[in-house]
Write an enzyme that holds these catalytic residues in place. Structure first.
Site: not given
Ligand code: B16
Ligand code: MG
Length: 220
Positions: A8-10, A16, A44, A113-114, A144, A168-169
């Site tokens: 996962d990224l964030d 972030t 998150k 990542s989302a 997810k 994953e966090d």
């Molecule tokens: P964006 P992850 C997620 O990333 C974030 O944890 C979540 O807070 C955010 O709303 C989502 O990405 C969408 O991000 O607006 O940049 O498309 O943890 O799945 O890497």
């Molecule tokens: Mg994350």
């Protein structure tokens, strides 16, 4: 035997969440309500539009679909103004040595990542060479806890879920990893990520052999 690691990224590679917080708070304040760190925690791993719907519900605000798209775009522009200033100093401690070690062992790597901003963030952090496969929010139709994002990553890496670890966090991300048949490793708080086979505080000092042993012991 572990052949791949999907990250996962964030919250795993980089923090972030602090920039998402600034951007959501700015939007909420503009709409006349407050946005706290506790609310930010709940977002998150949640996609941008699902996050916006939650933020609006917390503020008791209703908007049309068209207005929602405009608000999500506005929030994303503020968020992007911050992530475009990031560089590799923001990579979380221990991540780079761990990626180097995986690469030396021939372990395949991907991002799952989302975030639709995942490719931009990876470029800003100078990590593109480690991640030939980036599955982000624009490449999946289900968020997810659906495992689609990780299954796509495994398929592009040409590995099976049972040969892959997912880091994953977020609770929804661990659920996705479990239902996809991956080895789930939580990064963060064991109280939140208790469903994961193994939970680590971070990547500092992490060794793949030790982690694999802990994962195998956990599934026995
Ligand atoms: P964006 P992850 C997620 O990333 C974030 O944890 C979540 O807070 C955010 O709303 C989502 O990405 C969408 O991000 O607006 O940049 O498309 O943890 O799945 O890497
Ligand atoms: Mg994350």
């Amino acid at each position: 035997m572990i052949k791949a690691c999907i990250f996962d990224l964030d919250g795993v590679i980089v923090d972030t969440a602090k920039y998402h917080f600034i951007a959501w708070r700015q939007l909420a304040n503009q709409l006349g309500f407050d946005f706290t760190k506790e609310y930010n925690e709940k977002l998150k791993g949640i996609s941008r539009m699902d996050s916006l719907n939650l933020v609006l519900s917390w503020g008791g605000v209703q908007k049309s679909e068209e207005e929602k798209i405009a608000l999500a775009t506005e929030k994303n522009e503020v968020y992007r103004s911050y992530i475009l200033q990031m560089d590799k100093r923001e990579i979380l401690p221990g991540v780079l040595p761990f990626l180097e070690d995986l690469r030396a062992r021939g372990i395949k790597m991907a991002i799952g990542s989302a975030s639709k901003n995942a490719p931009t963030i990876i470029t800003q952090l100078d990590l593109a060479e480690y991640f030939p496969v980036i599955i982000d929010g624009s490449k999946v139709s289900r968020s997810k806890p659906d495992p689609e994002v990780f299954l796509k990553a495994a398929s592009e890496l040409e590995v099976k879920p049972k040969e892959s670890i997912v880091f994953e966090d977020a609770e929804a991300g661990i659920e996705a990893a479990i239902s996809g048949g991956f080895y789930p490793v939580g990064v963060g708080d064991p109280k939140i990520l208790g469903e994961a086979s193994v939970v680590i505080a971070g990547f500092e000092g992490l060794k793949l052999e030790e982690l694999s042993e802990r994962l195998l012991a956990a599934v026995k």
